[in-house]
Design an enzyme around this catalytic site. Structure first.
Site, PDB file in Angstrom:
ATOM      1  N   GLU D  80      -8.877   4.591  -5.973  1.00 32.05           N
ATOM      2  CA  GLU D  80     -10.256   4.289  -5.584  1.00 32.05           C
ATOM      3  C   GLU D  80     -10.724   5.076  -4.358  1.00 32.05           C
ATOM      4  O   GLU D  80     -11.615   4.626  -3.637  1.00 32.05           O
ATOM      5  CB  GLU D  80     -10.394   2.787  -5.311  1.00 32.05           C
ATOM      6  N   HIS D  99     -12.004  -0.787   2.504  1.00 33.19           N
ATOM      7  CA  HIS D  99     -12.144  -1.501   1.233  1.00 33.19           C
ATOM      8  C   HIS D  99     -11.022  -2.530   1.138  1.00 33.19           C
ATOM      9  O   HIS D  99      -9.854  -2.203   1.372  1.00 33.19           O
ATOM     10  CB  HIS D  99     -12.055  -0.538   0.049  1.00 33.19           C
ATOM     11  N   HIS D 101      -9.708  -6.731  -0.587  1.00 34.04           N
ATOM     12  CA  HIS D 101      -9.923  -7.916  -1.428  1.00 34.04           C
ATOM     13  C   HIS D 101      -9.832  -9.145  -0.537  1.00 34.04           C
ATOM     14  O   HIS D 101      -9.345 -10.195  -0.949  1.00 34.04           O
ATOM     15  CB  HIS D 101      -8.883  -7.981  -2.547  1.00 34.04           C
ATOM     16  N   HIS D 169     -14.044  -8.174  -7.671  1.00 33.18           N
ATOM     17  CA  HIS D 169     -13.163  -7.147  -7.150  1.00 33.18           C
ATOM     18  C   HIS D 169     -12.878  -7.344  -5.647  1.00 33.18           C
ATOM     19  O   HIS D 169     -11.757  -7.647  -5.284  1.00 33.18           O
ATOM     20  CB  HIS D 169     -13.805  -5.783  -7.422  1.00 33.18           C
TER      21      HIS D 169
END
Lengths: 237, 237, 237, 237
Positions: D80, D99, D101, D169
Site C-alpha cells: 500500500e 496509515h 488500523h 480498512h
C-alpha cells in the site's frame, strides 16, 4: 492461649494469593484474601494493613472469629477483617475468602443487577450472586464492614452462595481452598465484564442452573492449570 | 504401531504458537492449539494439560483421531482434545485448530449474534461465523467437548466455515497452517471487539462476501510480517 | 526577594507524584501536579514544561500566585500554571492540585454529566463534580488556562468542591496533601469509568451525601497503604 | 539517476516513529509511516515490508511518487505504498503520512460517523474527518490501496483535511513533520475512543471550528514534550 503455628506452606500460598490477585487486576492497593487456620477452625490467617502486592510472610496475622489478633503484631489490622470473621463463623464449609473492589463487578452492585454465569468458567455463580445493602442494617455509614454487626449482616446476605455484591463498595467471594477462591475472584470479574458487554448486545442465554453446577464441578479438576500460570507470573516469594 | 517423529520445526512452531496466543490475549490459563502431523494425516500434535504460556517441547503429545495418545506420556491430556480430533476427521483441509475463550467473542455466542467481517483483517470470516449449541446434542452438560460425540456435533456445526462460536463456552477457529490459525484466532478476537463497538454506534457496512474473500486471499501473503512480530515478543524457546 | 528553600522531602514527593500519575494512567505526556510551598503559602512548586514521567528534582520550580517563577530557571514553564496559582489564591485550604486529561473523565465534561460517587473510594466527590465552560469567560479560545483571568474563572467554577470538569479539555482536582490529591486524581478516573459503565446498565444507586462524607473521612486513614504500592511501582528517584 | 542521501537524522527519526506508533497502540504488525525526502520533494522514505516495531535503519527505502523504489533493496515493499505516494503528489504541504488500523477509529468508518474533536488535543480534526469508500472507485476489492488509481482516489477523499477514514480498512493521517503526524495518529485514536464513549452518554458539545483551530495551533508548541516521553519509552535505536 497458645496458638498452634499454621502450616508454613499455607502461609506461603496465602502470600502468593495476595500477589496473584493484584497481578490479575482483582485488587489494587486495597482488598484482602484470608484462609481458615489449618489446625484451628475458629482462627483464620490474614495480612496486616498492607497493599496485597506488597504482602510478605511476616505480614500474615492470625485472627479469631471476633476479629482479634491472636498472634503478636505491631501492625495495624485491616478495618474490614469482620468480613472474614463473620463469614467463617456462619459458613463452616468456607475455607478461604476474598474481598475486593474488582472493577467490572461494581456496576452490577450499584444498579441492582445480579452476576449470572455467562460461560462455564463462571459456573460457580449458579443461579446468581447475592446482594448486600448496607443501609438496611447501618443506615448511612462509611460503607465499610468495620464491626461484627455489619459482618453478620453481610454473611447473612451471602447465605449459601459463593459471591455477594456490596452496593457502593465491592464484592466478596468464598471458596473451599485458596486456589478455588482466587479462581472465583478472577472469574467473577471476567464474567462481570462479559455479562455487561452481552447485555448491550441482546438477550442473554445464560447457563442453566444444571449447566452451571456441572461446569463448576468439572472446572475443579482444572484449576491447578491456571494456578500454575498465575503463580509463575508473580515469581517465587 | 510405530509413530513417525513429526518435523522438529513443526513442534517448535507449535510451542511458539502456544506462547503467542497467550501474549496476544487469545488464551489465558486455558485454551489450546493443535497441528496435524506432517507425515501422518490421521494424527495431530497437541500439548498435554498445560497452560499455553508454559508449554515446552516435551509437553507436545501425538494423538490419533479418537483422541488417544499414540506417544508415551505421563501427563494428563486436555479434556477437550475431541474438538481437535473430530474437526481433523471431518475437515481434511484443516491443518491447525485453536480453541479459546477469547473474551470479546463470548458475548456473540451467548446473544446469538454472528461474527461478521468489520474490516479486511477479518476477511476469513466470510459471510459470518457458525454457531454451536451444545444443548441440542447433549442437553444439560458441563459445556465441555469431552467425548467424540460432542466433538462430531461441534465439527458439524462448523461445517465448511473458519470459525464456530460455542454458546456459553468460547470458540474454535481452523486454518491451513499454524501461522494462519493463530492469525485467525487473534483477529477473530479483534473483530469481535470492533464489531461490538460498531453495533452501539449505528448500522454497520460489513465487507461484502466478495470483499471478504479477496481480502482473505490478499492477507495470506502478509501473515509472515505479523508472525515475525508475535514471535519476537515471546522470545526464543 | 530571597525565597526560602522548600523542604527537600516535599520536592522529592512531588517528583514521585508526577511519576505515579503517569504510571496510574492519569496523565500522558501532558498534565501536571503542584504543591503549596511548605514555608511560604503564597508560593507553590511545579515542574517546568516536562512530561510528568520524566520530571526530576531539578525540574521543580517555585512560582508565586501570579504564575511568575521566583527561582531561577532556564526552562519554559507550563502554559497552564494559572490553573494552580488561582486555585491556591482562592482556596487557602488547598495544598496540592492535579490537572489532567484523564481519559474516562473527558466524556462527562463534553456531555454535561457530573461525576458522582459510585462507591466509597470516590466519597470525596460528595454531591458531584463542578463544571467549567471556558466559553462563558473567553468565548472561542484554544481551551487552555493560559492567563490569570481564565484561572480565576476556573477557580470560581471549582468553588468549594474537590473536582472540576473542564469541557473539551480535562479536569482538575484539589487536596490537602500530595498523597490526597494523587489519590483523588486516580479515583476520579476510576469512578468515571465505573459510572459510565453503570449508566448503560440501569438506574444508579449513588452514595448519599452523608455516605460520601463518611467514606471520604474513613479513606483518609487508608491512603498510605495505596501510596506505598504506587511509590513502589515507580521506584526510587 | 543518483539519489541524494537523506539526512541521517531524518532516517533515524523515521525509525523511532515506527517504534513509537507500535508502543502507543496505533499500529500492530501492520501499518506504516513515511516522510518526504528532505532534499528531493518528489521522493519519500518508507520502510520495506516489515512490522513497524521491528524496523531498523537499513529497512528504510526511498520511493518516487509512482511508488517505485529508487534506492537498491532486496526486500519486498509494502503493497500500500500508493497511499503515501499519491498523497505526497496531491498535497505539497504534507511532509509525513501515517496509515494504520488504529482500533477505535475503525467503528467510525464502518458506521459512517465522522471523527470530531472532543477536546483540545484533537483540534487538528477541525470540522471532522474525511471518509473514503473504496467501492466507489474499485467496486469489490481486497480493500487495499495497491495501485496508483486507488491512491489517487484516497488522496481525493482526503482533500485538504488531516485525517481520512477508510471504510472496512483503517485510516490515514497527514502532517507537516514526523512529530506532528505521530501526534495526530495517536490522538486520532484517543479521540475516537472518547468520542464513542461520549456518544453513549448524551449529546456532545464538540469544539467549535474556531476552538479546534486555535487549539491545534497552541498544541504545536507542546508536541516536543510528548515526543520526549514517547521516544524515551522506545529507547535509543
Amino acid at each position: 492461649m497458645t496458638v498452634p503455628k499454621p502450616d508454613p506452606a499455607l502461609v506461603e500460598k496465602l502470600v502468593i494469593a495476595n500477589r496473584i490477585l493484584y497481578d490479575q487486576g482483582v485488587v489494587d492497593g486495597l482488598g484482602h484474601v484470608s484462609v481458615r487456620h489449618d489446625a484451628v477452625p475458629d482462627l483464620f490467617l490474614l495480612s496486616c494493613n498492607r497493599a496485597p502486592a506488597l504482602v510478605v510472610r511476616d505480614d500474615i496475622v492470625c485472627y479469631d472469629l471476633d476479629g482479634d489478633a491472636v498472634t503478636e503484631t505491631q501492625e495495624r489490622p485491616y478495618l474490614e477483617r469482620f468480613i472474614h470473621s463473620e463469614i467463617y463463623r456462619m459458613r463452616p464449609d468456607v475455607v478461604a475468602v476474598v474481598h475486593s473492589h474488582s472493577p467490572s463487578v461494581i456496576p452490577f452492585g450499584v444498579t441492582g443487577n445480579r452476576l449470572r454465569p455467562i460461560y462455564h468458567m463462571a459456573g460457580f455463580l449458579g443461579s446468581g450472586s447475592a446482594h448486600f445493602e448496607i443501609r438496611d442494617t447501618g443506615g448511612n455509614t462509611d460503607m465499610l464492614i468495620r464491626n461484627a454487626g455489619l459482618g453478620k449482616a453481610l454473611a447473612s446476605s451471602l447465605g449459601a452462595q459463593t459471591c455477594v455484591l456490596m452496593r457502593g463498595h465491592g464484592s466478596t467471594v468464598v471458596g473451599n481452598s485458596i486456589e478455588q477462591v482466587v479462581y472465583r475472584a478472577i472469574y467473577a470479574e471476567v464474567n462481570a465484564k462479559l455479562q455487561a458487554q452481552s447485555l448491550s448486545m441482546g438477550s442473554i442465554n445464560y447457563l442453566t442452573e444444571k449447566e452451571a453446577r456441572l461446569a463448576a464441578d468439572a472446572n475443579e479438576s482444572q484449576i491447578g492449570r491456571s494456578w500454575n500460570l498465575w503463580q509463575r507470573r508473580v515469581g517465587t516469594i
